[in-house]
Design an enzyme around this catalytic site. Structure first.
Site, PDB file in Angstrom:
ATOM      1  N   SER A 187       3.687  48.183 119.284  1.00 52.08           N
ATOM      2  CA  SER A 187       4.876  48.100 120.146  1.00 52.08           C
ATOM      3  C   SER A 187       4.571  47.347 121.443  1.00 52.08           C
ATOM      4  O   SER A 187       3.464  47.438 121.992  1.00 52.08           O
ATOM      5  CB  SER A 187       5.339  49.520 120.477  1.00 52.08           C
ATOM      6  OG  SER A 187       6.279  49.496 121.528  1.00 52.08           O
ATOM      7  N   TYR A 210      10.004  43.649 122.503  1.00 56.23           N
ATOM      8  CA  TYR A 210      11.236  43.918 123.232  1.00 56.23           C
ATOM      9  C   TYR A 210      11.330  42.779 124.235  1.00 56.23           C
ATOM     10  O   TYR A 210      10.528  42.704 125.180  1.00 56.23           O
ATOM     11  CB  TYR A 210      11.164  45.260 123.957  1.00 56.23           C
ATOM     12  CG  TYR A 210      11.353  46.480 123.067  1.00 56.23           C
ATOM     13  CD1 TYR A 210      12.337  46.508 122.088  1.00 56.23           C
ATOM     14  CD2 TYR A 210      10.564  47.621 123.238  1.00 56.23           C
ATOM     15  CE1 TYR A 210      12.526  47.628 121.285  1.00 56.23           C
ATOM     16  CE2 TYR A 210      10.749  48.748 122.441  1.00 56.23           C
ATOM     17  CZ  TYR A 210      11.737  48.742 121.469  1.00 56.23           C
ATOM     18  OH  TYR A 210      11.921  49.849 120.682  1.00 56.23           O
ATOM     19  N   THR A 236      12.479  43.062 117.806  1.00 56.87           N
ATOM     20  CA  THR A 236      13.391  44.177 117.540  1.00 56.87           C
ATOM     21  C   THR A 236      14.766  43.826 118.081  1.00 56.87           C
ATOM     22  O   THR A 236      14.927  43.512 119.260  1.00 56.87           O
ATOM     23  CB  THR A 236      12.856  45.466 118.189  1.00 56.87           C
ATOM     24  OG1 THR A 236      11.607  45.762 117.568  1.00 56.87           O
ATOM     25  CG2 THR A 236      13.804  46.637 117.978  1.00 56.87           C
ATOM     26  N   LYS A 311      13.442  42.725 113.304  1.00 57.06           N
ATOM     27  CA  LYS A 311      13.433  44.146 112.921  1.00 57.06           C
ATOM     28  C   LYS A 311      14.744  44.788 113.368  1.00 57.06           C
ATOM     29  O   LYS A 311      15.081  44.723 114.553  1.00 57.06           O
ATOM     30  CB  LYS A 311      12.251  44.858 113.586  1.00 57.06           C
ATOM     31  CG  LYS A 311      12.204  46.359 113.385  1.00 57.06           C
ATOM     32  CD  LYS A 311      10.898  46.929 113.956  1.00 57.06           C
ATOM     33  CE  LYS A 311      10.779  48.425 113.763  1.00 57.06           C
ATOM     34  NZ  LYS A 311      11.558  49.200 114.726  1.00 57.06           N
ATOM     35  N   HIS A 335      15.840  51.821 113.205  1.00 58.28           N
ATOM     36  CA  HIS A 335      14.991  52.384 114.251  1.00 58.28           C
ATOM     37  C   HIS A 335      14.733  53.881 113.992  1.00 58.28           C
ATOM     38  O   HIS A 335      14.588  54.667 114.917  1.00 58.28           O
ATOM     39  CB  HIS A 335      15.670  52.190 115.616  1.00 58.28           C
ATOM     40  CG  HIS A 335      14.751  51.760 116.718  1.00 58.28           C
ATOM     41  ND1 HIS A 335      14.639  50.475 117.149  1.00 58.28           N
ATOM     42  CD2 HIS A 335      13.900  52.467 117.499  1.00 58.28           C
ATOM     43  CE1 HIS A 335      13.787  50.390 118.148  1.00 58.28           C
ATOM     44  NE2 HIS A 335      13.302  51.594 118.375  1.00 58.28           N
ATOM     45  N   GLY A 388       7.130  55.483 110.377  1.00 57.65           N
ATOM     46  CA  GLY A 388       7.150  55.711 111.820  1.00 57.65           C
ATOM     47  C   GLY A 388       6.663  57.097 112.166  1.00 57.65           C
ATOM     48  O   GLY A 388       5.471  57.347 112.342  1.00 57.65           O
TER      49      GLY A 388
END
Ligand SMILES: Cc1cc2nc3c(=O)[nH]c(=O)nc-3n(C[C@H](O)[C@H](O)[C@H](O)COP(=O)(O)O)c2cc1C
Length: 437
Positions: A187, A210, A236, A311, A335, A388
């Protein structure tokens, strides 16, 4: 069965007639009256008893079918990762270990958590359709994802702030990924840098972006990932900034710790995440990119030479646009039910997206917990399946060993599921092995 406790009823079944059952009933029932009421409602009573009393016969009550002989006791936690029989065993241990606010962050969906539940229930809408008399004495789960070889089609989803779940955070996850040679995605807001995590994995990892509202930040992040040897950027596109995580908000209220020592008000603490080192984060009110359009995707595409993935795709229209815009692969994802409460599961969306994607590889995540879940997606045409929360349950429960065991269990279940549908390797999986229920 009115007031008769289940434990009493199951004790009867365990002990069988003639093994002190009657005495136990009398001892444990609160009163003779309660006992008689039980007998009247009991499936062990014949219909005749009511008939002889002049009442019209009532149908016998059914026992649960199948009987649950080993119900899961959430108070009895595993003490060792090896004791886990499935990935769910780790969640309760993580709940015990983690501060309520961190556990709330881990498990929460959004709003009514309809999507969160749909992700699990969606798998019931699909059934496997096995083929027999195929030699499945050897199962090969190796796969190639965008030109890179992995031992399994199970990948580790990018998840933020892994050190909130264990001091070793993303490093522990990377080491566990290395054991099973899994693709790992990191991430943007990881608590370990791309360089340190890559070193722990001992191989390149994929970087999730992000983008933030400021181009310079997105540009710097993806160039840094490229320089760190990352083979792909995962942009994402489904987290637009606003979300209502009620489970988190409520559990946070029961957390007695002083959170502000780590979480400065506003975005200050996010800006301290190591992947932002050296970047000017001043003035930002979000790290998400609600302004993102296909033009910005093209700009990102042109900024790095490595693969670019999207994503969060949930419709065939966007899958088609992604293919037309030269995207290397997409991840069907909501998500994990954390960005929207549409109520649509990813397994439900997968078939229309696979059809629209043409030759562009499609990966999928959200709600995958069982080998059979994974094999359904692979047979429908997904290239790989992301995990996840279960990895984070394992991390919060036992650190690296927990993540290792979660992945081991999923690999083992996947092998059995692949074998069961009659496929010696992933190439042998076919859409005909799945049908909508
Ligand atoms: C605690 C947590 C943090 C997450 N952080 C990110 C993130 O930083 N970036 C991202 O793209 N997805 C993030 N996700 C979503 C995951 O990448 C993935 O899509 C989702 O967890 C898959 O669903 P599952 O948890 O049901 O397996 C996060 C998920 C969780 C549970």
């Amino acid at each position: 069965m009115d007031a008769l406790p289940w434990s009493l009823f199951s004790a009867m079944i365990r002990n069988g007639p003639g093994e002190g059952c009657h005495g136990m009933i009398v001892a444990r029932a609160r009163s003779r009256r309660q006992f008689l009421r039980f007998l009247v409602g009991s499936p062990f009573m014949t219909w005749g008893a009511r008939s002889s009393a002049g009442e019209s016969p009532a149908p016998p009550q059914r026992l649960p079918d199948p009987m649950v002989w080993a119900p899961r006791d959430l108070e009895t936690l595993i003490a060792n990762p090896k004791d886990a029989v499935n990935v769910f065993d780790f969640e309760a241990v993580a709940r015990k270990n983690l501060p309520p606010a961190h556990f709330g962050y881990l498990v929460a969906g959004v709003d009514d958590e309809v999507t969160l539940r749909a992700n699990r229930e969606g798998f019931l809408k699909f059934q496997l359709r096995p083929r027999r008399l195929v030699d499945v004495s050897k199962i090969d789960t190796r796969c190639t994802i965008l030109g890179l070889a992995y031992d399994s089609p199970i990948f580790i989803c990018p998840t933020a702030s892994n050190r909130a779940f264990h001091p070793d955070g993303e490093v522990a996850v990377a080491r566990a990924a290395k054991v099973g040679n899994h693709l790992q995605m990191l991430s943007t807001v990881a608590t370990t840098s791309i360089e340190e995590t890559t070193a722990a994995r001992g191989a390149p990892i994929w970087f999730q972006l992000y983008a933030s509202p400021r181009w310079q930040i997105a540009e710097a992040l993806i160039k840094r990932a490229e320089a760190a040897g990352s083979p792909g950027i995962v942009v994402t596109v489904d987290d637009l900034g606003g979300r209502n995580q009620e489970t988190l908000l409520r559990l946070r209220r029961s957390d007695t710790r002083q959170c502000s020592s780590c979480h400065a008000p506003g975005w200050g603490y996010v800006a301290r995440k190591p992947n932002y080192d050296g970047l000017d984060m001043s003035g930002l009110s979000t790290i998400m990119a609600p302004h993102m359009t296909w033009e910005i995707i093209k700009r990102l595409r042109d900024t790095v030479k490595i693969k670019l993935l999207l994503k969060g795709i949930m419709s065939h229209e966007d899958a088609r646009l992604a293919a037309a815009n030269g995207i290397d692969a997409i991840i069907v994802s909501n998500h994990g039910g954390r960005s929207e409460d549409s109520g649509r599961s990813t397994i439900d969306a997968l078939p229309e997206i696979i059809e629209a994607a043409g030759s562009m590889p499609v990966l999928v995540d959200s709600g995958f917990r069982r080998g059979t879940d994974i094999v359904k997606a692979l047979a429908l045409g997904a290239k790989a399946v992301g995990i996840g929360r279960p990895c984070l349950w394992g991390l919060g429960a036992f650190g690296q060993e927990g993540v290792e065991r979660v992945l081991e269990l999923l690999r083992a279940e996947l092998r059995v599921a692949i074998q069961q549908v009659g496929a010696p390797s992933l190439e042998h999986l076919a859409p005909a092995m799945v049908r909508r229920a």
